[in-house]
Design an enzyme around this catalytic site. Structure first.
Site, PDB file in Angstrom:
ATOM      1  N   CYS A 118       0.839  -1.136  -0.075  1.00 42.25           N
ATOM      2  CA  CYS A 118       0.050  -0.036  -0.168  1.00 42.25           C
ATOM      3  C   CYS A 118       0.923   1.378  -0.146  1.00 42.25           C
ATOM      4  CB  CYS A 118      -0.696   0.067   1.198  1.00 42.25           C
ATOM      5  SG  CYS A 118      -2.251   1.238   1.278  1.00 42.25           S
ATOM      6  N   CYS A 119       1.946   1.346   0.757  1.00 36.67           N
ATOM      7  CA  CYS A 119       2.772   2.389   0.900  1.00 36.67           C
ATOM      8  C   CYS A 119       3.596   2.750  -0.475  1.00 36.67           C
ATOM      9  CB  CYS A 119       3.623   2.346   2.088  1.00 36.67           C
ATOM     10  SG  CYS A 119       3.357   2.430   3.832  1.00 36.67           S
ATOM     11  N   CYS A 204      -3.449   4.537   9.675  1.00 38.18           N
ATOM     12  CA  CYS A 204      -2.333   3.894   9.984  1.00 38.18           C
ATOM     13  C   CYS A 204      -1.720   4.961  10.969  1.00 38.18           C
ATOM     14  CB  CYS A 204      -1.306   3.941   8.768  1.00 38.18           C
ATOM     15  SG  CYS A 204      -1.735   2.573   7.597  1.00 38.18           S
ATOM     16  N   CYS A 229       7.898   3.782   5.920  1.00 38.34           N
ATOM     17  CA  CYS A 229       6.935   3.349   4.863  1.00 38.34           C
ATOM     18  C   CYS A 229       7.814   2.997   3.657  1.00 38.34           C
ATOM     19  CB  CYS A 229       5.955   4.673   4.359  1.00 38.34           C
ATOM     20  SG  CYS A 229       6.923   5.950   3.908  1.00 38.34           S
TER      21      CYS A 229
END
Length: 241
Positions: A118-119, A204, A229
């Site tokens: 996702c990052c 997050c 990240c």
């Protein structure tokens, strides 16, 4: 020239104040200096100083699509106060659609691999576009923020992006950052006053008790050594971040 600049100036930059660091960067790299802003209190300090010296400076924001409303609020306030526009970079729409369709909107809670994916899509890929063509980038990293940032230097050569990377506030304390913000009436994210010392994407990031580790509210379900990240992966000169 850029790599030579790091070799010659790295030790010197450890002793310079914020104004001098920005001045030297602009003298050497001019319009090829860019500030990566997450709208954090540190980045707001850097935004103030950079715009003071170069009103048409390049400052970009990575809009992941999952930011807090308060982050957009301080973004709007900063644009209005200093009469400038951020360069805003978004993730690839089709890549995000595919990821969410396959793994759901909350995939990051399920595994480190999912969170890093996702990052990667929401931050790292847009970052590579934001840095394209630039020679030096400034960040608001501070050594006090986490165990992963204790070994950084103010001035570095970033191997991944083949450019100069500068952390002007590396040795600043949280108190020093707040004092600067208050003395110069700099806009800041209101979440900072609600227990959010570090602010990222809304799913997050959470508030933490006073005295807790600066980044304990980021990816709190993971080991502290994993809580990056991927935007700052380190270099041969500064070690891993």
């Amino acid at each position: 020239m850029a790599n030579t600049f790091v070799s010659e100036k790295q030790a010197c930059f450890e002793t310079l104040d914020l104004t001098s660091i920005v001045t030297q960067l602009l003298e050497v790299f001019g319009e090829d200096v860019v500030l990566a802003s997450s709208l954090s209190m540190e980045d707001q300090v850097l935004t103030y100083e950079l715009l003071k010296q170069q009103p048409n400076a390049s400052i970009f924001v990575l809009d992941t699509g999952r930011l807090h409303q308060e982050t957009y609020d301080v973004m709007q306030e900063t644009m209005s106060k200093y009469n400038f526009s951020y360069q805003v970079y978004f993730p690839d729409q089709l890549a995000i659609q595919k990821m969410v369709a396959e793994k759901g909107p909350n995939l990051f809670y399920e595994s480190i691999e999912n969170r890093k994916q996702c990052c990667q899509l929401r931050k790292i890929e847009p970052l590579s576009r934001a840095l394209e063509g630039k020679k030096a980038w400034m960040t608001g990293l501070r050594s006090e923020q986490s165990v992963t940032r204790h070994q950084l230097s103010v001035l570095n050569w970033d191997d991944q992006y083949d450019m100069v990377k500068v952390n002007p506030l590396l040795h600043w304390t949280t108190t020093a950052v707040w004092e600067f913000i208050e003395s110069h009436d700099i806009p800041y994210n209101r979440l900072h006053k609600k227990g959010f010392p570090s602010i990222g994407c809304a799913p997050c990031t959470r508030a933490v008790p006073d005295g807790d580790d600066f980044r304990s509210g980021r990816w709190w379900w993971e080991d502290p050594k994993q809580r990056e990240c991927g935007l700052h992966v380190g270099s041969k000169k500064e070690g891993k971040e």
